[in-house]
Write a protein that holds these residues in place. Structure first.
Motif, short mmCIF file in Angstrom:
data_model
loop_
_atom_site.label_atom_id
_atom_site.label_comp_id
_atom_site.label_asym_id
_atom_site.label_seq_id
_atom_site.Cartn_x
_atom_site.Cartn_y
_atom_site.Cartn_z
N MET A 165 0.81 -1.22 0.00
CA MET A 165 0.00 0.00 0.00
C MET A 165 0.85 1.28 0.00
N ARG A 166 1.99 1.23 0.67
CA ARG A 166 2.78 2.45 0.80
C ARG A 166 4.26 2.11 0.93
N LEU A 167 5.10 2.98 0.33
CA LEU A 167 6.56 2.80 0.38
C LEU A 167 7.17 3.96 1.15
N VAL A 168 8.05 3.63 2.10
CA VAL A 168 8.71 4.64 2.93
C VAL A 168 10.21 4.40 2.90
N ILE A 169 10.98 5.44 2.55
CA ILE A 169 12.45 5.37 2.60
C ILE A 169 12.91 6.55 3.45
N PRO A 170 13.17 6.35 4.74
CA PRO A 170 13.50 7.47 5.62
C PRO A 170 14.71 8.29 5.16
N ARG A 171 15.74 7.63 4.67
CA ARG A 171 16.95 8.37 4.28
C ARG A 171 16.68 9.36 3.15
N LEU A 172 15.80 9.01 2.24
CA LEU A 172 15.54 9.85 1.07
C LEU A 172 14.30 10.73 1.24
N GLY A 173 13.61 10.60 2.37
CA GLY A 173 12.41 11.39 2.57
C GLY A 173 11.25 10.95 1.70
N VAL A 174 11.23 9.67 1.32
CA VAL A 174 10.16 9.15 0.46
C VAL A 174 9.05 8.57 1.33
N VAL B 46 9.25 10.91 -7.37
CA VAL B 46 9.42 10.12 -6.16
C VAL B 46 10.82 9.51 -6.04
N PHE B 47 11.42 9.04 -7.15
CA PHE B 47 12.73 8.40 -7.09
C PHE B 47 13.85 9.30 -7.62
N SER B 48 13.69 10.59 -7.50
CA SER B 48 14.72 11.50 -8.00
C SER B 48 16.04 11.34 -7.25
N ARG B 49 15.99 10.84 -6.01
CA ARG B 49 17.21 10.70 -5.20
C ARG B 49 17.57 9.23 -4.97
N LEU B 50 17.02 8.34 -5.77
CA LEU B 50 17.30 6.92 -5.53
C LEU B 50 18.79 6.62 -5.63
N ASP B 51 19.51 7.38 -6.45
CA ASP B 51 20.96 7.14 -6.60
C ASP B 51 21.73 7.47 -5.31
N GLU B 52 21.08 8.13 -4.34
CA GLU B 52 21.76 8.48 -3.08
C GLU B 52 21.62 7.39 -2.03
N ILE B 53 20.88 6.35 -2.33
CA ILE B 53 20.68 5.30 -1.34
C ILE B 53 21.99 4.56 -1.10
N ASN C 158 24.17 1.17 0.98
CA ASN C 158 24.07 -0.16 1.57
C ASN C 158 23.77 -0.05 3.06
N GLY C 159 22.82 -0.84 3.52
CA GLY C 159 22.42 -0.79 4.92
C GLY C 159 21.23 0.12 5.19
N ASP C 160 20.84 0.96 4.21
CA ASP C 160 19.66 1.82 4.40
C ASP C 160 18.40 0.96 4.49
N VAL C 161 17.39 1.48 5.17
CA VAL C 161 16.16 0.75 5.42
C VAL C 161 15.05 1.25 4.50
N ILE C 162 14.27 0.31 3.97
CA ILE C 162 13.09 0.61 3.16
C ILE C 162 11.91 -0.13 3.78
N GLU C 163 10.80 0.57 3.97
CA GLU C 163 9.62 -0.03 4.56
C GLU C 163 8.49 -0.10 3.54
N VAL C 164 7.79 -1.24 3.54
CA VAL C 164 6.61 -1.41 2.70
C VAL C 164 5.43 -1.71 3.61
N HIS C 165 4.43 -0.81 3.61
CA HIS C 165 3.22 -1.02 4.39
C HIS C 165 2.26 -1.86 3.56
N ARG C 166 1.84 -3.01 4.16
CA ARG C 166 1.00 -3.97 3.43
C ARG C 166 -0.45 -3.87 3.85
N LYS C 167 -1.31 -4.41 2.99
CA LYS C 167 -2.75 -4.35 3.24
C LYS C 167 -3.15 -5.18 4.44
#
Length: 312
Positions: A164-173, A228-235, A237-246
């Motif tokens: 349902m939702r994608l969250v990348i804290p480091r990139l502010g997504v 939304v992914f304009s800063r994906l190249d800044e990610i 190794n070790g960064d966290v990505i969260e996916v909120h599921r239904k």
């Protein structure tokens, strides 16, 4: 008695012609030796007369040019000079416009060479191997090689559930997710450009948290600005990505590597290949923006593996 005509009433010279006033002259002409209004004294040249010893006038040149002291050559006609000057100025203006147009054409064809590239510009390669091997070369491998893994072990796979939702804290997504399929050419559809903060999940593949790679796509930018992914190249190794599921759970993924690949040699097997571990692969555009085709030359791919879960 006959009525005299006007000519009969004119004073006539004495018989025999001549007399004090000299010979008879035609009617209305002055007699010689008498100054008349507008007449010039003897010895003074009339206007436009050529002084003795000067050349005869040449057609196209003013008579006044021949009356100047020390005359040798006729003066230039000011009218001809003006026309020549206007012609030179017009030709110079045309040449300037052509030069500007040629320059604009070359700059538009290669804006990056002239410092005019907009946000759709070169994206430097940031492919990494993994956090456990600092100093190692960036991630590079044959297209059939498996994706890079983080140092944290993978968590057990979960049952399917729509993301349902994608969250990348480091990139502010923090973006909603929309399911997408295949287009008429057989490629994965991209999210609508009308909503730049939208992520597309390929619904024919695994869901986030299932075994195998969950594929999500997002725009790098749109005509109106960053996406939304304009800063994906800044990610990193070790960064966290969260996916909120239904189903009310949050799948937590840890980044294991970043790759930039030319679209002509896209690593299909590495991105879409089967895996026992639950994975998340994020894809966006990168490289040079080709104005002739309207697309970027490369893809940027972030590889992540699910390492934990928690309730929403």
């Amino acid at each position: 008695m006959t009525t005299p005509t006007p000519d009969d009433r004119r004073p006539r010279p004495p018989a025999g012609g001549g007399g004090p006033a000299g010979p008879a002259q035609p009617y209305g002409h002055p007699r010689p030796g008498r100054a008349q209004p507008g007449a010039f004294p003897p010895g003074r040249p009339r206007p436009g007369a050529v002084p003795p010893g000067h050349p005869r006038p040449v057609p196209g040149y003013p008579i006044a040019a021949y009356r100047q002291p020390g005359y040798e050559q006729p003066y230039d006609d000011p009218g001809d000079s003006g026309r020549t000057l206007r012609s030179v100025l017009i030709l110079a203006a045309i040449a300037g416009v052509v030069t500007v147009l040629v320059g604009v054409f070359y700059m538009a064809a290669s804006p990056e060479q002239y410092g005019l590239a907009d946000e759709r510009s070169a994206l430097p390669p940031r492919a990494q191997q993994n956090a456990a091997a600092p100093g190692q070369p960036y991630f590079q491998a044959p297209p059939t090689a498996p994706p890079p893994q983080p140092t944290v072990p993978a968590a057990p796979a979960m049952l399917p559930s729509t993301p349902m939702r994608l969250v990348i804290p480091r990139l502010g997504v923090d973006a909603p997710i929309k399911s997408v399929g295949l287009d008429k050419k057989g490629a994965i559809e991209v999210p609508p450009v009308g909503d730049p903060n939208l992520v597309g999940w390929y619904r024919e593949g695994p869901t986030a948290g299932e075994a195998g790679p969950a594929i999500m796509l997002g725009h790098k930018d749109t005509r109106s600005g960053s996406a939304v992914f304009s800063r994906l190249d800044e990610i990193r190794n070790g960064d966290v990505i969260e996916v909120h599921r239904k189903d009310g759970t949050i799948a937590v993924f840890t980044v294991g590597g970043l790759e930039q690949a030319d679209k002509s040699v896209f690593p299909t097997q590495r991105v879409y290949g089967e895996s026992r571990a639950p994975q998340l692969h994020l894809i966006t555009c990168g490289g040079i923006y080709d104005r002739s085709s309207g697309h970027y030359t490369d893809n940027v791919i972030a590889y992540a593996t699910m390492t934990s879960t928690r309730p929403a």
